[in-house]
Design an enzyme around this catalytic site. Structure first.
Site, PDB file in Angstrom:
ATOM      1  N   TYR A  53      -1.938   6.956 -10.690  1.00  0.00           N
ATOM      2  CA  TYR A  53      -2.981   6.100 -10.112  1.00  0.00           C
ATOM      3  C   TYR A  53      -3.307   6.559  -8.685  1.00  0.00           C
ATOM      4  O   TYR A  53      -4.476   6.746  -8.331  1.00  0.00           O
ATOM      5  CB  TYR A  53      -2.505   4.647 -10.110  1.00  0.00           C
ATOM      6  N   LYS A  99      -6.847   8.192  -7.254  1.00  0.00           N
ATOM      7  CA  LYS A  99      -7.587   7.664  -6.102  1.00  0.00           C
ATOM      8  C   LYS A  99      -7.802   8.748  -5.042  1.00  0.00           C
ATOM      9  O   LYS A  99      -8.878   8.858  -4.456  1.00  0.00           O
ATOM     10  CB  LYS A  99      -6.833   6.472  -5.495  1.00  0.00           C
ATOM     11  N   GLY A 123      14.015  -6.551  -6.396  1.00  0.00           N
ATOM     12  CA  GLY A 123      13.516  -7.672  -5.606  1.00  0.00           C
ATOM     13  C   GLY A 123      13.355  -7.395  -4.137  1.00  0.00           C
ATOM     14  O   GLY A 123      12.806  -8.210  -3.395  1.00  0.00           O
ATOM     15  N   THR A 124      13.851  -6.228  -3.687  1.00  0.00           N
ATOM     16  CA  THR A 124      13.751  -5.917  -2.251  1.00  0.00           C
ATOM     17  C   THR A 124      12.479  -5.130  -1.911  1.00  0.00           C
ATOM     18  O   THR A 124      12.252  -4.811  -0.742  1.00  0.00           O
ATOM     19  CB  THR A 124      14.975  -5.103  -1.768  1.00  0.00           C
ATOM     20  N   GLN A 125      11.674  -4.790  -2.925  1.00  0.00           N
ATOM     21  CA  GLN A 125      10.414  -4.097  -2.642  1.00  0.00           C
ATOM     22  C   GLN A 125       9.631  -4.946  -1.636  1.00  0.00           C
ATOM     23  O   GLN A 125       9.468  -6.154  -1.816  1.00  0.00           O
ATOM     24  CB  GLN A 125       9.575  -3.931  -3.913  1.00  0.00           C
ATOM     25  N   ASP A 158       6.153   3.224  -8.549  1.00  0.00           N
ATOM     26  CA  ASP A 158       6.004   2.059  -7.684  1.00  0.00           C
ATOM     27  C   ASP A 158       6.443   2.434  -6.265  1.00  0.00           C
ATOM     28  O   ASP A 158       7.570   2.886  -6.051  1.00  0.00           O
ATOM     29  CB  ASP A 158       6.887   0.923  -8.227  1.00  0.00           C
TER      30      ASP A 158
END
Length: 314
Positions: free
Chosen positions: A145, A149, A205-207, A280
């Site tokens: 992605y 872009k 969860g720490t992203q 990610d």
């Protein structure tokens, strides 16, 4: 002005259309409705200043027709799902790069003076400078992605310098708000509606990332576009994001609290050191100092934007 908004029935595009119409412009929308919805622009369908074309930008003839007699193109049409790149890179190529190429070729033979493009913070990849400024280099996307872009940015720059139109490129943080139909908040709400007792959270969860409400986004785009029209640059780049950032766990806590729930959080552990999925970007916060110099600044910080979005989506 008479403007074309590609992807104008989508999430950000429809909010931009609302603002352009409210400001008195003539607006043409080109959208294939694969991600957008006619309901997002229904209020304008009977307005004589508004025109809607349903069409797929992979067809060059449709794009040529759409750019006729417009002064500026706001190019928002794209597949917005970062995660799909690992399963279907060809789709991301077609719906980000190919459609941009078709648009630029159509603009070559038209009277269009400006293209405004919504790129993405994903072009920076895992930036070593945070907050990340527009002149950060080298640009090394870690997702298909982000690569698509960046390829679209490069094509736009090359065409603008070669064929005499001007280009304004926005690199967006995570944009959230009413009408969004993908992303972490949307996913959390749907998961909790299915099972209020448990919430699966991709990654560890720490992203930590920056989030910008769509109302601030559209305001920034139009404010900076007016600034850009008054300067001499052929191509210019602006980050649009927030000064703060927020973790995925904190978003889960806000969503749960706004829904009146206390679910058990189940973290998938993620990939590559706790990322939600392959590609990610784990930590993202853009420098918005350049944008602020034009007089724009976000009204809502990341936490306020998340809380407001949860309310809007509920």
């Amino acid at each position: 002005m008479r403007v074309l908004v590609t992807g104008g029935a989508g999430f950000i595009g429809s909010h931009l259309v609302d603002k352009l119409m409210e400001l008195g412009h003539e607006v043409r929308v080109l959208d294939d409705l694969s991600e957008g919805s006619l309901d997002n622009v229904r209020r304008w369908l009977e307005d004589e200043r508004f025109e809607f074309i349903k069409g797929d930008m992979r067809n060059p003839e449709i794009v040529k027709e759409a750019v006729k007699d417009v002064e500026a193109v706001f190019h928002l049409a794209a597949n917005p799902e970062v995660r799909i790149g690992s399963q279907s890179p060809e789709l991301l190529y077609e719906t980000n790069v190919l459609i941009t190429y078709n648009l630029l070729n159509a603009m070559r033979d038209s009277s269009t003076k400006y293209i405004v493009f919504t790129s993405s913070s994903t072009v920076y990849g895992d930036a070593e400078v945070i907050p990340t400024p527009e002149d950060y280099a080298p640009l090394e996307p870690i997702s298909v992605y982000g690569g698509a872009k960046l390829a679209a940015e490069a094509l736009i720059s090359g065409y603008a310098h070669t064929f005499g139109f001007r280009a304004l490129i926005f690199r967006l943080a995570n944009i959230i708000g009413e009408r969004s139909n993908h992303g972490v908040i949307y996913d959390f709400i749907n998961k909790l509606r299915r099972n209020p007792e448990e919430l699966e959270i991709l990654g560890d969860g720490t992203q930590r990332k920056s989030y910008l409400h769509v109302s601030d986004t559209v305001e920034g785009m139009l404010k900076i576009f007016e600034h850009f029209r008054g300067i001499e640059k052929t191509v210019d780049f602006y980050n649009l994001g927030n000064d703060d950032w927020i973790t995925v766990r904190e978003i889960a806590e806000i969503v749960s609290g706004e829904m009146g729930l206390k679910p058990r959080f189940v973290f998938t552990g993620g990939v590559d050191g706790g990322r939600g999925w392959k590609g990610d970007v784990k930590f993202m916060r853009l420098s918005i100092e350049k944008a602020k110099k034009t007089g724009w600044r976000p009204r809502l910080n990341s936490y306020e934007a998340v809380r407001r979005t949860v309310g809007e989506l509920l």
